[in-house]
Motif scaffolding. Structure first.
Motif, PDB file in Angstrom:
ATOM      1  N   ILE A  89      33.769  23.343   2.108  1.00 59.32           N
ATOM      2  CA  ILE A  89      33.219  22.360   1.178  1.00 59.32           C
ATOM      3  C   ILE A  89      34.226  22.184   0.062  1.00 59.32           C
ATOM      4  CG2 ILE A  89      31.302  21.728  -0.316  1.00 59.32           C
ATOM      5  CD1 ILE A  89      29.497  23.489   1.347  1.00 59.32           C
ATOM      6  N   ALA A  90      34.854  21.006   0.030  1.00 57.76           N
ATOM      7  CA  ALA A  90      35.909  20.741  -0.936  1.00 57.76           C
ATOM      8  C   ALA A  90      36.022  19.226  -1.167  1.00 57.76           C
ATOM      9  CB  ALA A  90      37.235  21.297  -0.428  1.00 57.76           C
ATOM     10  N   PRO A  91      36.006  18.763  -2.396  1.00 60.38           N
ATOM     11  CA  PRO A  91      35.709  19.572  -3.570  1.00 60.38           C
ATOM     12  C   PRO A  91      34.227  19.928  -3.635  1.00 60.38           C
ATOM     13  CG  PRO A  91      35.956  17.262  -4.189  1.00 60.38           C
ATOM     14  CD  PRO A  91      36.310  17.357  -2.740  1.00 60.38           C
ATOM     15  N   LEU A  92      33.955  21.152  -4.046  1.00 57.57           N
ATOM     16  CA  LEU A  92      32.585  21.589  -4.296  1.00 57.57           C
ATOM     17  C   LEU A  92      32.211  21.159  -5.710  1.00 57.57           C
ATOM     18  CD1 LEU A  92      30.053  23.332  -3.543  1.00 57.57           C
ATOM     19  CD2 LEU A  92      31.255  25.246  -4.637  1.00 57.57           C
ATOM     20  N   THR A  93      31.202  20.315  -5.822  1.00 63.09           N
ATOM     21  CA  THR A  93      30.772  19.829  -7.140  1.00 63.09           C
ATOM     22  C   THR A  93      29.698  20.741  -7.723  1.00 63.09           C
ATOM     23  OG1 THR A  93      29.036  18.448  -6.179  1.00 63.09           O
ATOM     24  CG2 THR A  93      31.233  17.451  -6.414  1.00 63.09           C
ATOM     25  N   ALA A  94      29.440  20.585  -9.009  1.00 60.89           N
ATOM     26  CA  ALA A  94      28.398  21.377  -9.660  1.00 60.89           C
ATOM     27  C   ALA A  94      27.045  21.094  -9.025  1.00 60.89           C
ATOM     28  CB  ALA A  94      28.366  21.057 -11.157  1.00 60.89           C
ATOM     29  N   ASN A  95      26.824  19.857  -8.597  1.00 65.40           N
ATOM     30  CA  ASN A  95      25.553  19.480  -7.993  1.00 65.40           C
ATOM     31  C   ASN A  95      25.344  20.189  -6.653  1.00 65.40           C
ATOM     32  OD1 ASN A  95      23.130  17.862  -7.785  1.00 65.40           O
ATOM     33  ND2 ASN A  95      24.214  16.586  -6.298  1.00 65.40           N
ATOM     34  N   THR A  96      26.349  20.126  -5.763  1.00 61.98           N
ATOM     35  CA  THR A  96      26.224  20.792  -4.465  1.00 61.98           C
ATOM     36  C   THR A  96      26.164  22.303  -4.632  1.00 61.98           C
ATOM     37  OG1 THR A  96      27.352  18.974  -3.328  1.00 61.98           O
ATOM     38  CG2 THR A  96      27.293  21.103  -2.203  1.00 61.98           C
ATOM     39  N   LEU A  97      26.913  22.833  -5.577  1.00 64.33           N
ATOM     40  CA  LEU A  97      26.876  24.270  -5.850  1.00 64.33           C
ATOM     41  C   LEU A  97      25.470  24.717  -6.212  1.00 64.33           C
ATOM     42  CD1 LEU A  97      28.043  27.071  -6.492  1.00 64.33           C
ATOM     43  CD2 LEU A  97      28.753  26.165  -8.727  1.00 64.33           C
ATOM     44  N   ALA A  98      24.813  23.975  -7.084  1.00 61.25           N
ATOM     45  CA  ALA A  98      23.458  24.342  -7.495  1.00 61.25           C
ATOM     46  C   ALA A  98      22.498  24.298  -6.312  1.00 61.25           C
ATOM     47  CB  ALA A  98      22.986  23.411  -8.609  1.00 61.25           C
ATOM     48  N   LYS A  99      22.641  23.298  -5.466  1.00 61.28           N
ATOM     49  CA  LYS A  99      21.768  23.193  -4.292  1.00 61.28           C
ATOM     50  C   LYS A  99      21.953  24.388  -3.369  1.00 61.28           C
ATOM     51  CE  LYS A  99      21.737  18.112  -4.191  1.00 61.28           C
ATOM     52  NZ  LYS A  99      22.131  16.909  -3.411  1.00 61.28           N
ATOM     53  N   LEU A 100      23.216  24.758  -3.111  1.00 59.14           N
ATOM     54  CA  LEU A 100      23.476  25.876  -2.212  1.00 59.14           C
ATOM     55  C   LEU A 100      22.983  27.194  -2.806  1.00 59.14           C
ATOM     56  CD1 LEU A 100      27.088  25.003  -0.987  1.00 59.14           C
ATOM     57  CD2 LEU A 100      24.923  24.623   0.208  1.00 59.14           C
ATOM     58  N   ALA A 101      23.149  27.350  -4.103  1.00 57.38           N
ATOM     59  CA  ALA A 101      22.741  28.607  -4.754  1.00 57.38           C
ATOM     60  C   ALA A 101      21.241  28.834  -4.625  1.00 57.38           C
ATOM     61  CB  ALA A 101      23.159  28.589  -6.216  1.00 57.38           C
ATOM     62  N   TYR A 102      20.474  27.755  -4.579  1.00 52.49           N
ATOM     63  CA  TYR A 102      19.011  27.879  -4.516  1.00 52.49           C
ATOM     64  C   TYR A 102      18.458  27.510  -3.143  1.00 52.49           C
ATOM     65  CZ  TYR A 102      18.963  28.816  -9.461  1.00 52.49           C
ATOM     66  OH  TYR A 102      19.164  29.408 -10.699  1.00 52.49           O
ATOM     67  N   GLY A 103      19.337  27.349  -2.152  1.00 54.04           N
ATOM     68  CA  GLY A 103      18.871  27.089  -0.797  1.00 54.04           C
ATOM     69  C   GLY A 103      18.244  25.729  -0.615  1.00 54.04           C
ATOM     70  N   ASN A 127      35.474  19.172 -14.155  1.00 48.39           N
ATOM     71  CA  ASN A 127      35.948  19.251 -15.533  1.00 48.39           C
ATOM     72  C   ASN A 127      35.833  20.676 -16.059  1.00 48.39           C
ATOM     73  OD1 ASN A 127      34.475  19.303 -18.424  1.00 48.39           O
ATOM     74  ND2 ASN A 127      36.224  17.909 -18.482  1.00 48.39           N
ATOM     75  N   THR A 128      36.761  21.073 -16.927  1.00 50.82           N
ATOM     76  CA  THR A 128      36.784  22.442 -17.440  1.00 50.82           C
ATOM     77  C   THR A 128      35.467  22.834 -18.090  1.00 50.82           C
ATOM     78  OG1 THR A 128      39.168  22.280 -17.822  1.00 50.82           O
ATOM     79  CG2 THR A 128      38.006  24.041 -18.956  1.00 50.82           C
ATOM     80  N   ASP A 129      34.931  21.987 -18.957  1.00 52.10           N
ATOM     81  CA  ASP A 129      33.676  22.320 -19.635  1.00 52.10           C
ATOM     82  C   ASP A 129      32.531  22.465 -18.640  1.00 52.10           C
ATOM     83  OD1 ASP A 129      34.774  22.375 -22.208  1.00 52.10           O
ATOM     84  OD2 ASP A 129      34.581  20.192 -22.413  1.00 52.10           O
ATOM     85  N   MET A 130      32.533  21.629 -17.604  1.00 55.91           N
ATOM     86  CA  MET A 130      31.500  21.757 -16.575  1.00 55.91           C
ATOM     87  C   MET A 130      31.646  23.090 -15.841  1.00 55.91           C
ATOM     88  SD  MET A 130      31.590  17.895 -14.974  1.00 55.91           S
ATOM     89  CE  MET A 130      30.317  18.227 -13.766  1.00 55.91           C
ATOM     90  N   GLN A 133      30.466  26.175 -17.818  1.00 55.11           N
ATOM     91  CA  GLN A 133      29.069  26.270 -18.232  1.00 55.11           C
ATOM     92  C   GLN A 133      28.440  27.538 -17.670  1.00 55.11           C
ATOM     93  OE1 GLN A 133      27.048  24.422 -20.229  1.00 55.11           O
ATOM     94  NE2 GLN A 133      28.796  23.128 -20.800  1.00 55.11           N
ATOM     95  N   LEU A 134      27.615  28.196 -18.472  1.00 58.08           N
ATOM     96  CA  LEU A 134      26.969  29.428 -18.044  1.00 58.08           C
ATOM     97  C   LEU A 134      26.155  29.211 -16.777  1.00 58.08           C
ATOM     98  CD1 LEU A 134      26.304  32.400 -18.575  1.00 58.08           C
ATOM     99  CD2 LEU A 134      24.422  31.641 -20.041  1.00 58.08           C
ATOM    100  N   SER A 135      25.460  28.094 -16.692  1.00 63.02           N
ATOM    101  CA  SER A 135      24.620  27.834 -15.523  1.00 63.02           C
ATOM    102  C   SER A 135      25.465  27.653 -14.262  1.00 63.02           C
ATOM    103  CB  SER A 135      23.767  26.581 -15.756  1.00 63.02           C
ATOM    104  OG  SER A 135      24.591  25.457 -16.047  1.00 63.02           O
ATOM    105  N   VAL A 136      26.612  26.987 -14.394  1.00 62.48           N
ATOM    106  CA  VAL A 136      27.488  26.787 -13.236  1.00 62.48           C
ATOM    107  C   VAL A 136      28.079  28.112 -12.780  1.00 62.48           C
ATOM    108  CG1 VAL A 136      29.633  25.703 -12.432  1.00 62.48           C
ATOM    109  CG2 VAL A 136      28.001  24.392 -13.819  1.00 62.48           C
ATOM    110  N   GLN A 137      28.548  28.924 -13.716  1.00 61.35           N
ATOM    111  CA  GLN A 137      29.107  30.225 -13.358  1.00 61.35           C
ATOM    112  C   GLN A 137      28.042  31.149 -12.763  1.00 61.35           C
ATOM    113  OE1 GLN A 137      32.384  31.325 -13.319  1.00 61.35           O
ATOM    114  NE2 GLN A 137      32.665  29.093 -13.551  1.00 61.35           N
ATOM    115  N   ARG A 138      26.805  31.031 -13.269  1.00 63.89           N
ATOM    116  CA  ARG A 138      25.716  31.831 -12.689  1.00 63.89           C
ATOM    117  C   ARG A 138      25.484  31.431 -11.249  1.00 63.89           C
ATOM    118  NH1 ARG A 138      21.379  30.099 -15.657  1.00 63.89           N
ATOM    119  NH2 ARG A 138      21.032  28.528 -14.039  1.00 63.89           N
ATOM    120  N   ASN A 139      25.448  30.134 -10.977  1.00 65.26           N
ATOM    121  CA  ASN A 139      25.259  29.659  -9.603  1.00 65.26           C
ATOM    122  C   ASN A 139      26.413  30.095  -8.708  1.00 65.26           C
ATOM    123  OD1 ASN A 139      22.880  28.393 -10.322  1.00 65.26           O
ATOM    124  ND2 ASN A 139      23.833  26.373 -10.602  1.00 65.26           N
TER     125      ASN A 139
END
Length: 401
Positions: A89-103, A127-130, A133-139
């Motif tokens: 999965i490339a590029p992996l976006t924050a949106n797809t990452l969140a979906k995968l993290a929560y099944g 983006n760097t700020d995205m 983000q704590l939520s993105v790194q947690r996912n």
């Protein structure tokens, strides 16, 4: 590197400007003989078209429109999930990452991930700020707890938003190398928790600021060893001579020039290493005298006084602990086994790679290699010509697992 039984790669492309880089990846995979299928998310189609992907992969791209079409065959996401040997999965976006993290599964890509059991390589880009983000790194950390997922580090630099920082997609050659590793290992991380210390490249022993004694080594074999160890889960330190390649993201690089500098670095990092691979081509001798200024041609000695450089691998063997594994290389011409066996015994190595440098497309500077592996138990394994990354994996298979 391809394996005739494991050569099917399914790529999921997320919606981000970095999606254009995946075109190069798809094209290169096809050229190496890998069968490629691509899923484009709806947002990915804003950046690259299905026609582009179909042309490069020689197969129609899959989209959500295909997912929702009625069919009399098996469901598309089930078929694709079972077909793939490796997913990317490339590029992996924050949106797809969140979906995968929560099944979650609300499109073709996420449904296919859940319907598959193969290794999944994740290459995030945002983006760097995205990204920070704590939520993105947690996912991200939560997803990597699943052994199926293999994460690639983001690179730092100038982003498309003009921000300078982390969040750049790993370059296609680096993604390609990780895919090739997964095709070989099938996703196993047998070096997880291990610390691997590798030397690479040639050393240079200077006579004056512009002249030196050296050799043709480019360090490509050491680079491949570092990639293979990293992809198998190791913590990798790479001590390397002058090189014309980028160190893989996630590898600690220690650049050196002379044999003495390499000796100091290797001995410094030795106590914390579990596996040591001495693949560098270290000079045997150095000029006895060094001039801080360039010597005029007329002042060059007719006979250059020389003195030996440190025998690094012998010193490593003297200081290594019983739990550590020390692997050496023997670059040879002609009969490669006899001198390699002598070096194996005299240097007290655990294993050695007898490397023929007089064969075509092998040895110094080549992208490919061939060798005979030998160990202290008397085992010998001949490795036919293959890519240096593949040889690196064969070496770890032989000496570590």
């Amino acid at each position: 590197m391809t394996n005739p039984k494991l050569n099917r790669v399914l790529i999921g492309v997320g919606g981000g400007i970095a999606a254009y880089k995946i075109c190069e990846l798809v094209s290169t995979l096809f050229k190496t003989g890998v069968e490629v299928r691509v899923i484009l998310t709806r947002s990915a189609q804003e950046f690259i078209t299905p026609l582009t992907i179909a042309t490069l992969s020689r197969h129609p791209a899959y989209t959500d429109d295909d997912f929702w079409k009625p069919t009399h065959s098996r469901p598309l996401h089930i078929g694709l999930g079972e077909w793939a040997d490796v997913m990317v999965i490339a590029p992996l976006t924050a949106n797809t990452l969140a979906k995968l993290a929560y099944g979650m599964a609300d499109n073709l890509l996420t449904n296919t991930v859940l319907a598959s059991t193969c290794p999944v390589l994740l290459a995030p880009a945002m983006n760097t700020d995205m990204w920070e983000q704590l939520s993105v790194q947690r996912n991200w950390q939560q997803l990597l707890l699943d052994s199926r997922y293999h994460g690639m580090n983001t690179a730092s630099g100038l982003l498309a938003c003009d921000r300078i920082g982390a969040g750049r997609l790993a370059e296609p050659p680096e993604i390609l190398a990780h895919i090739q590793s997964l095709l070989h290992t099938q996703g196993k991380r047998d070096l997880a928790g291990k610390r691997v210390l590798i030397s690479a490249g040639g050393t240079r022993e200077f006579l004056d600021p512009v002249r030196f004694i050296g050799n043709p080594s480019t360090g490509k074999m050491g680079l491949a060893l570092a990639q293979a160890a990293l992809h198998r889960g190791a913590n990798v330190t790479l001590v390397h001579g002058p090189a014309n390649w980028d160190v893989p993201l996630g590898v600690q690089a220690i650049p050196v020039v002379s044999a003495e500098q390499m000796q100091q670095a290797m001995l410094e990092y030795l106590p914390n290493a579990d596996v040591i691979v001495m693949s560098a081509a270290v000079a045997d001798v150095k000029p006895r005298d060094y001039s801080t200024e360039k010597l005029p041609k007329r002042s060059l000695p007719q006979a250059l006084p020389l003195e030996p450089v440190p025998d690094i691998v012998a010193q490593l063997a003297q200081h290594k602990q019983p739990y550590q594994i020390l692997i050496g290389f023997a670059a040879q011409t002609g009969n490669i086994v006899k001198p390699a066996l002598e070096k194996l015994q005299s240097k007290k190595l655990d294993a050695i790679v007898a490397n023929p440098i007089d064969q075509p497309d092998s040895g110094f500077g080549s992208d490919n290699n061939q060798a005979i592996f030998l160990d202290r138990q008397g085992n010998q394994v001949a490795i036919a010509p293959c890519s240096k990354l593949e040889m690196a994996h064969y070496l770890f298979d032989f000496a570590i697992t």
